[in-house]
Write an enzyme that holds these catalytic residues in place. Structure first.
Site, PDB file in Angstrom:
ATOM      1  N   TYR A  73     -29.253 -46.716  -3.918  1.00 28.71           N
ATOM      2  CA  TYR A  73     -29.536 -45.560  -3.061  1.00 28.71           C
ATOM      3  C   TYR A  73     -30.870 -45.806  -2.376  1.00 28.71           C
ATOM      4  CZ  TYR A  73     -25.971 -42.037  -3.406  1.00 28.71           C
ATOM      5  OH  TYR A  73     -24.820 -41.346  -3.234  1.00 28.71           O
ATOM      6  N   GLU A  75     -32.250 -43.439   0.457  1.00 28.81           N
ATOM      7  CA  GLU A  75     -32.553 -42.455   1.503  1.00 28.81           C
ATOM      8  C   GLU A  75     -34.021 -42.576   1.931  1.00 28.81           C
ATOM      9  OE1 GLU A  75     -30.323 -41.402  -0.888  1.00 28.81           O
ATOM     10  OE2 GLU A  75     -29.227 -39.634  -0.134  1.00 28.81           O
ATOM     11  N   ASP A 250     -23.511 -45.004  25.058  1.00 21.94           N
ATOM     12  CA  ASP A 250     -22.754 -45.532  23.922  1.00 21.94           C
ATOM     13  C   ASP A 250     -22.219 -46.897  24.347  1.00 21.94           C
ATOM     14  OD1 ASP A 250     -20.833 -46.205  22.074  1.00 21.94           O
ATOM     15  OD2 ASP A 250     -19.972 -44.193  21.933  1.00 21.94           O
ATOM     16  N   THR A 279     -21.748 -49.631  17.906  1.00 24.36           N
ATOM     17  CA  THR A 279     -21.227 -50.160  16.658  1.00 24.36           C
ATOM     18  C   THR A 279     -21.646 -51.624  16.606  1.00 24.36           C
ATOM     19  OG1 THR A 279     -19.136 -50.709  17.722  1.00 24.36           O
ATOM     20  CG2 THR A 279     -19.222 -48.640  16.498  1.00 24.36           C
ATOM     21  N   LYS A 282     -17.700 -54.734  17.082  1.00 26.94           N
ATOM     22  CA  LYS A 282     -16.739 -54.990  18.171  1.00 26.94           C
ATOM     23  C   LYS A 282     -17.132 -56.310  18.847  1.00 26.94           C
ATOM     24  CE  LYS A 282     -15.378 -50.164  18.805  1.00 26.94           C
ATOM     25  NZ  LYS A 282     -16.364 -49.212  18.295  1.00 26.94           N
ATOM     26  N   ARG A 288     -18.792 -53.905  10.017  1.00 19.59           N
ATOM     27  CA  ARG A 288     -18.385 -52.575  10.473  1.00 19.59           C
ATOM     28  C   ARG A 288     -19.543 -51.609  10.268  1.00 19.59           C
ATOM     29  NH1 ARG A 288     -13.827 -50.376  11.987  1.00 19.59           N
ATOM     30  NH2 ARG A 288     -13.034 -52.511  11.982  1.00 19.59           N
TER      31      ARG A 288
HETATM   32  N1  DSN Z   1     -11.577 -46.987  17.729  1.00 17.16           N
HETATM   33  C1  DSN Z   1     -12.455 -47.597  18.696  1.00 17.16           C
HETATM   34  C2  DSN Z   1     -11.699 -48.268  19.778  1.00 17.16           C
HETATM   35  O1  DSN Z   1     -10.649 -48.806  19.500  1.00 17.16           O
HETATM   36  O2  DSN Z   1     -12.160 -48.286  20.907  1.00 17.16           O
HETATM   37  C3  DSN Z   1     -13.424 -46.633  19.243  1.00 17.16           C
HETATM   38  O3  DSN Z   1     -13.699 -45.628  18.350  1.00 17.16           O
END
Ligand code: DSN
Length: 487
Positions: A73, A75, A250, A279, A282, A288
């Site tokens: 933990y 925080e 974003d 994120t 991607k 992730r």
């Molecule tokens: N699920 C993601 C996507 O496929 O674009 C975005 O949240």
């Protein structure tokens, strides 16, 4: 463009030994989980993965997540924790943040968010804290919300609930977390959307400006999950400044293209946005998770992501973010990012020259949106028929979609994953050919009342098998994690 510029550099023998040992340890407790992990690798190796939001992280990134950091933990922030014994968590969190700042040229980075939605919530609450709560505290002469009188607190809560957000509409490629009703952001803010030009499918900045002037939002969100073009973030910032809004970008989908310097100048969100969210898994090819970059005036508010909207951070994932960001700082990552964008153009051209209709007519990022109504199909039918043939995509709405968000009229295709396998222009052109072959050979079945079904379909005999065989040939030439052997 060669495989060497796009795939991971890793030692297959070392990775094989690591995974074999791990599976042996896991299998001794629950063999079905060990089998499922093994099977997942087999399945991912055996399909043409074109999901625009997926990728293949390196074994170094993946292995960093499987250890005792998971048990801690922590925080708080590095050096200021609510738990003892966080010195090693401090090290990895500070490293991840430092790599993120250097990678993106950002003054401040916060690497605790567990996902993209968490990163967006951190950003939105940071704006509310900075622009609504702080002035209220100052006005009341209080240092902390706990010091407010009940009456002041009630006034502040009303003010927090009375704010507006302007984001890209869902059918134009925006994301649920940009103020839409099924998501918490849509319940926090009164939302309005900007769309794209119906004739070109492109963002119309004059229309965005007009909507912003009329709506006067606290926050303008830019960024998308299904828009196949670059966004002019300098123009978006100008609009935000004109109406007194905070610009949150974003970049979850295209972070890898920003890191790899494919999107620069006006198309790089970092110098233009007040806050950038993302994120890490991607196009950036990390674990992730999520993260936030901010201009200095928002840094303190973003830093309070925990406890504002987050609980304990995931130290094992922050450690993996540090490894992934370090990988993305290597010169070869820029070659990978360039190849992702070049391959998307080849895919778009390959589809177009074979008769497919693309939203906006092409791409200049990592994704392509195909309007499959030209094949007489819904997105759902196209997605399923392609899956039968070993091609993994996802159905997606197109602007003003007549088939709605469930059946849709489009499929979204992305190049980050297959580019990581070393696919180049030849392979992507062949992939376009396979996609068009399958879609051309697919027809909706008739419903009982004689109308075309939106879900059911048939693929002409032999086409799925033939496509699977052709896909297997492409995949065999570009193995996933070459040299990694679990047997
Ligand atoms: N699920 C993601 C996507 O496929 O674009 C975005 O949240």
């Amino acid at each position: 463009m060669t495989a060497a510029r796009t795939t991971h550099t890793f030692d297959g023998v070392a990775a094989s030994a690591a995974y074999r040992s791990a599976l042996e340890v896991i299998g001794a407790v629950e063999p079905r989980v060990a089998d499922a992990i093994s099977q997942e690798l087999t399945d991912q190796r055996g399909s043409l993965k074109l999901i625009a939001s997926e990728n293949y992280a390196s074994p170094a990134v993946l292995l960093t997540m499987g250890n005792w950091f998971s048990d801690k933990y922590a925080e708080g922030t590095a050096g200021h924790r609510f738990y003892a014994g966080c010195q090693n968590v401090d090290t990895v969190e500070a490293l991840a943040a430092e790599h993120a700042r250097e990678l993106f040229g950002a003054p401040y980075a916060y690497v605790q968010p567990h996902s993209g939605i968490d990163a967006n919530l951190v950003a939105f609450w940071a704006v509310l804290a900075q622009r609504v709560e702080l002035p209220a505290l100052q006005q009341a002469g209080a240092r902390h919300v706990n010091d407010l009188t009940d009456a002041d607190w009630a006034t502040l809560r009303r003010a927090l609930g009375d704010q507006r957000m302007l984001g890209m509409s869902l059918d134009a490629g925006g994301h649920l977390t940009h103020g839409f009703r099924p998501n918490i952001s849509g319940k926090m803010f009164e939302q309005s959307s900007y769309g794209t030009d119906p004739a070109t499918g492109l963002l119309d900045y004059a229309a965005v400006r007009a909507r912003a002037r009329e709506f006067r939002p606290l926050i303008i969100v830019a960024g998308y999950s299904a828009y196949p073009r670059r966004v002019d973030f300098a123009a978006m910032r100008e609009i935000a400044d004109e109406v007194g809004a905070t610009l949150v970008v974003d970049m979850a989908h295209f972070a890898g293209l920003v890191a790899g310097k494919v999107l620069t100048g006006d198309f790089d969100p970092v110098p233009h946005a007040h806050i950038v969210t993302s994120t890490s898994h991607k196009s950036l090819r990390g674990p992730r998770g999520g993260f936030v970059l901010a201009q200095p005036e928002f840094a303190d508010a973003v830093d309070r992501g925990c406890p504002m909207v987050l609980g304990g951070p995931l130290p094992h994932v922050m450690a993996a973010k540090a490894v992934a960001f370090a990988e993305a700082r290597r010169p070869e990552f820029a070659g990978y990012a360039r190849a992702v964008a070049d391959n998307a153009q080849v895919l778009a051209e390959g589809l177009t020259k074979r008769g497919a209709r693309l939203v906006t007519g092409g791409t200049d990022n990592h994704l392509v949106l195909v309007d499959v109504t030209g094949f007489g199909l819904t997105g759902r039918q196209a997605e399923s028929a392609l899956l039968d043939a070993g091609i993994v995509t996802n159905r997606n709405a197109v602007p003003a979609d007549p088939n709605g968000a469930w059946y849709t009229s489009g499929i979204r295709l992305g190049t980050p994953a297959l580019t990581s396998r070393g696919f180049g222009p030849g392979e992507f052109d062949r992939t376009a050919e396979l996609i068009v072959d399958v879609l051309s050979a697919t027809t909706p079945t008739a419903t009982r009342d004689g109308r075309a079904s939106q879900a059911k379909y048939v693929v002409a005999d032999g086409v799925a098998d033939r496509t699977r065989a052709a896909a297997a040939e492409l995949l065999a030439a570009h193995p996933l994690y070459p040299g990694l052997d679990l047997a």
